[in-house]
Design a protein around this motif. Structure first.
Motif, short mmCIF file in Angstrom:
data_model
loop_
_atom_site.label_atom_id
_atom_site.label_comp_id
_atom_site.label_asym_id
_atom_site.label_seq_id
_atom_site.Cartn_x
_atom_site.Cartn_y
_atom_site.Cartn_z
N GLU A 1 0.82 -1.21 0.00
CA GLU A 1 0.00 0.00 0.00
C GLU A 1 0.85 1.27 0.00
O GLU A 1 0.45 2.28 -0.55
CB GLU A 1 -0.96 -0.01 1.18
N ARG B 1 -4.66 0.98 -1.85
CA ARG B 1 -5.20 1.12 -0.49
C ARG B 1 -6.69 0.88 -0.50
O ARG B 1 -7.43 1.47 -1.30
CB ARG B 1 -4.90 2.51 0.07
N GLY B 2 -7.13 0.01 0.37
CA GLY B 2 -8.55 -0.30 0.47
C GLY B 2 -9.03 -1.38 -0.47
O GLY B 2 -10.17 -1.79 -0.40
N ASP C 1 -9.70 -3.70 4.21
CA ASP C 1 -10.48 -2.53 4.58
C ASP C 1 -9.57 -1.49 5.22
O ASP C 1 -8.75 -1.83 6.07
CB ASP C 1 -11.59 -2.96 5.55
N GLN C 2 -9.71 -0.23 4.84
CA GLN C 2 -8.84 0.82 5.36
C GLN C 2 -9.05 1.10 6.84
O GLN C 2 -8.12 1.51 7.53
CB GLN C 2 -9.03 2.11 4.58
N GLN D 1 -8.78 -2.98 8.68
CA GLN D 1 -7.60 -3.72 8.22
C GLN D 1 -7.88 -5.21 7.96
O GLN D 1 -6.97 -6.01 7.84
CB GLN D 1 -6.43 -3.57 9.19
#
Length: 98
Positions: free
Chosen positions: A38, A45-46, A50-51, A54
């Motif tokens: 990332e 990212r994401g 999941d941002q 995690q």
């Protein structure tokens, strides 16, 4: 040098070939590899996890040395052959449907 093989949709998004290589300092865990991916490819990212939580995204699986690591702790050490770059970490897009 860690080798990671990405599924086609993530390769397209990151504009990379099938395999990316990463340099990691410290322990080689799934979490540290994903952090490095990332950081190097911010457009991912994401997409893998999941941002906020995690957690691994549904329909993505992690494999190393022919073992499914998808339900292992993200802080567990990856196998030595993956940490040394002899074997890749595979991120696989699962197929669903009927």
């Amino acid at each position: 040098m860690i080798r990671v093989i990405l599924p086609q949709h993530l390769r397209t998004l990151a504009h990379v070939g099938s395999e990316v290589t990463l340099e990691l300092d410290g322990l080689v865990t799934l979490c540290s590899v994903l952090d490095a991916i990332e950081a190097r490819y911010p457009m991912l990212r994401g997409t893998i996890r999941d941002q906020v939580t995690q957690e691994r995204r549904p329909f993505l699986r992690f494999f190393a040395c022919e073992e499914d690591l998808s339900h292992e702790s993200p802080d567990a050490l990856l196998p030595d052959v993956v940490a040394s770059g002899k074997e890749p970490l595979l991120i696989i897009g699962a197929i669903a449907g009927g």
